[in-house]
Write a protein that holds these residues in place. Structure first.
Motif, PDB file in Angstrom:
ATOM      1  N   SER A  11       0.838  -1.201   0.000  1.00 51.93           N
ATOM      2  CA  SER A  11       0.000   0.000   0.000  1.00 51.93           C
ATOM      3  C   SER A  11       0.875   1.254   0.000  1.00 51.93           C
ATOM      4  N   ARG A  12       1.988   1.202   0.710  1.00 50.74           N
ATOM      5  CA  ARG A  12       2.899   2.344   0.729  1.00 50.74           C
ATOM      6  C   ARG A  12       3.735   2.403  -0.547  1.00 50.74           C
ATOM      7  N   ASN A  13       4.014   1.252  -1.115  1.00 52.37           N
ATOM      8  CA  ASN A  13       4.688   1.224  -2.410  1.00 52.37           C
ATOM      9  C   ASN A  13       3.864   1.955  -3.457  1.00 52.37           C
ATOM     10  N   LEU A  14       2.559   1.725  -3.419  1.00 53.03           N
ATOM     11  CA  LEU A  14       1.658   2.352  -4.380  1.00 53.03           C
ATOM     12  C   LEU A  14       1.671   3.868  -4.217  1.00 53.03           C
ATOM     13  N   LEU A  48       3.418  10.620  -3.995  1.00 52.42           N
ATOM     14  CA  LEU A  48       2.584  11.354  -3.057  1.00 52.42           C
ATOM     15  C   LEU A  48       3.103  11.388  -1.626  1.00 52.42           C
ATOM     16  N   THR A  49       3.963  10.461  -1.247  1.00 47.39           N
ATOM     17  CA  THR A  49       4.318  10.334   0.166  1.00 47.39           C
ATOM     18  C   THR A  49       5.756  10.760   0.451  1.00 47.39           C
ATOM     19  N   ARG A  50       5.917  11.337   1.635  1.00 44.22           N
ATOM     20  CA  ARG A  50       7.234  11.744   2.106  1.00 44.22           C
ATOM     21  C   ARG A  50       7.678  10.920   3.314  1.00 44.22           C
ATOM     22  N   TYR A  51       6.700  10.459   4.109  1.00 43.66           N
ATOM     23  CA  TYR A  51       7.001   9.793   5.377  1.00 43.66           C
ATOM     24  C   TYR A  51       6.728   8.283   5.365  1.00 43.66           C
ATOM     25  N   GLU A  52       5.653   7.874   4.732  1.00 37.68           N
ATOM     26  CA  GLU A  52       5.264   6.468   4.724  1.00 37.68           C
ATOM     27  C   GLU A  52       5.975   5.756   3.580  1.00 37.68           C
ATOM     28  N   ILE A  53       6.865   4.851   3.910  1.00 37.57           N
ATOM     29  CA  ILE A  53       7.670   4.185   2.881  1.00 37.57           C
ATOM     30  C   ILE A  53       7.468   2.677   2.934  1.00 37.57           C
ATOM     31  N   PRO A  54       7.694   2.001   1.804  1.00 38.24           N
ATOM     32  CA  PRO A  54       7.644   0.534   1.801  1.00 38.24           C
ATOM     33  C   PRO A  54       8.915  -0.039   2.428  1.00 38.24           C
ATOM     34  N   ILE A  55       8.749  -0.879   3.418  1.00 31.37           N
ATOM     35  CA  ILE A  55       9.909  -1.512   4.058  1.00 31.37           C
ATOM     36  C   ILE A  55      10.116  -2.867   3.407  1.00 31.37           C
ATOM     37  N   ASP A  56      11.055  -2.942   2.473  1.00 32.62           N
ATOM     38  CA  ASP A  56      11.315  -4.187   1.753  1.00 32.62           C
ATOM     39  C   ASP A  56      12.643  -4.783   2.203  1.00 32.62           C
ATOM     40  N   SER A  57      13.104  -5.789   1.483  1.00 34.70           N
ATOM     41  CA  SER A  57      14.311  -6.515   1.905  1.00 34.70           C
ATOM     42  C   SER A  57      15.551  -5.634   1.901  1.00 34.70           C
ATOM     43  N   ARG A  58      15.612  -4.657   1.006  1.00 32.50           N
ATOM     44  CA  ARG A  58      16.775  -3.768   0.980  1.00 32.50           C
ATOM     45  C   ARG A  58      16.794  -2.880   2.222  1.00 32.50           C
ATOM     46  N   ILE A  59      15.614  -2.367   2.571  1.00 36.68           N
ATOM     47  CA  ILE A  59      15.524  -1.510   3.741  1.00 36.68           C
ATOM     48  C   ILE A  59      15.876  -2.295   5.011  1.00 36.68           C
ATOM     49  N   THR A  60      15.332  -3.507   5.120  1.00 36.15           N
ATOM     50  CA  THR A  60      15.597  -4.298   6.329  1.00 36.15           C
ATOM     51  C   THR A  60      17.076  -4.646   6.447  1.00 36.15           C
ATOM     52  N   LYS A  61      17.708  -4.990   5.326  1.00 35.36           N
ATOM     53  CA  LYS A  61      19.146  -5.304   5.379  1.00 35.36           C
ATOM     54  C   LYS A  61      19.944  -4.078   5.808  1.00 35.36           C
TER      55      LYS A  61
END
Length: 254
Positions: A169-172, A178-191
């Motif tokens: 939903s945040r990826n979309l 549209l978004t500055r604060y809500e980001i998609p937390i994917d495998s790159r972010i977690t690593k």
């Protein structure tokens, strides 16, 4: 009970240095220009549908600059345009059209499940006043918004759309610029966060839970606020650190 995120000066210095080191990367520059713009183009049905298709396709498969997903989204004209898919009134025929188009492109996993979810989503959007409600909520983020406002829209999309969890939903919303604060937390972010020393060890399984996802995102937002960096820019810098110069201003699609 309450939890307080505390950010050390050393953390701030590391985040600032990391983002500055990737500031010239085209992927980061496009993200800054688009997501931090004072005013953003109005999202219509066609653009919302295209980004919904793209972000549903990114789930559990490669989405880097040379991936099958990225090539599909860069195809002109877009193979699954709203105007083309929307002509199929029958749900089964629409699902088959989406699945066969993805199959013909090649390299896309879970084609049938993606097709089923997207077909159901179009049925939901076409029902009653759902399109108007959805676009009104999404376009409310067209001018600089607060984190809580973005989260409310992300929760709405997650509840509305099949195949869209807290990340998608945040990826979309991020792909719509549209978004500055809500980001998609994917495998790159977690690593990156795990290597950074984030106080909670992150796993994809745990992040599927909305409450846990938002708890972690609160921590990311606190880190970014202290560092005077928008989360969407940190997200872009992390992507750039993995992909190097593979993204250009012309081929950037997220």
């Amino acid at each position: 009970m309450q939890f307080e995120w505390k950010v050390d000066p050393a953390d701030i210095a590391r985040v600032k240095s990391f983002v500055d080191s990737h500031a010239a990367n085209p992927f980061v520059r496009v993200r800054v220009a688009r997501n931090l713009a004072a005013a953003k183009p109005t999202v219509d049905r066609s653009e919302f549908w295209k980004q919904m298709v793209g972000m549903r396709m990114t789930s559990v498969q490669r989405s880097g600059p040379d991936s099958a997903v990225a090539r599909f989204l860069r195809t002109i004209p877009f193979p699954l345009s709203y105007e083309g898919v929307g002509r199929e009134i029958d749900g089964d025929a629409r699902r088959d059209l989406i699945s066969s188009t993805l199959r013909a492109h090649g390299g896309i996993r879970f084609r049938d499940k993606i097709a089923e979810d997207l077909s159901k989503n179009l049925d939901k959007l076409n029902a009653d006043l759902c399109w108007s409600t959805t676009l009104k909520k999404v376009n409310a983020l067209g001018s600089p918004s607060k984190a809580g406002e973005e989260r409310e829209v992300a929760r709405f999309l997650q509840k509305l759309l099949h195949g869209f969890g807290p990340k998608q939903s945040r990826n979309l919303l991020q792909s719509l610029g549209l978004t500055r604060y809500e980001i998609p937390i994917d495998s790159r972010i977690t690593k990156w966060l795990n290597d950074f020393g984030f106080p909670v060890t992150l796993t994809a399984t745990a992040l599927a839970d909305t409450g846990y996802y938002e708890f972690v995102l609160d921590g990311i937002q606190a880190l970014c606020a202290a560092s005077d960096v928008f989360p969407c820019v940190l997200d872009a810098a992390i992507f750039a650190s993995f992909d190097g110069d593979a993204w250009t201003q012309e081929n950037t699609i997220y």
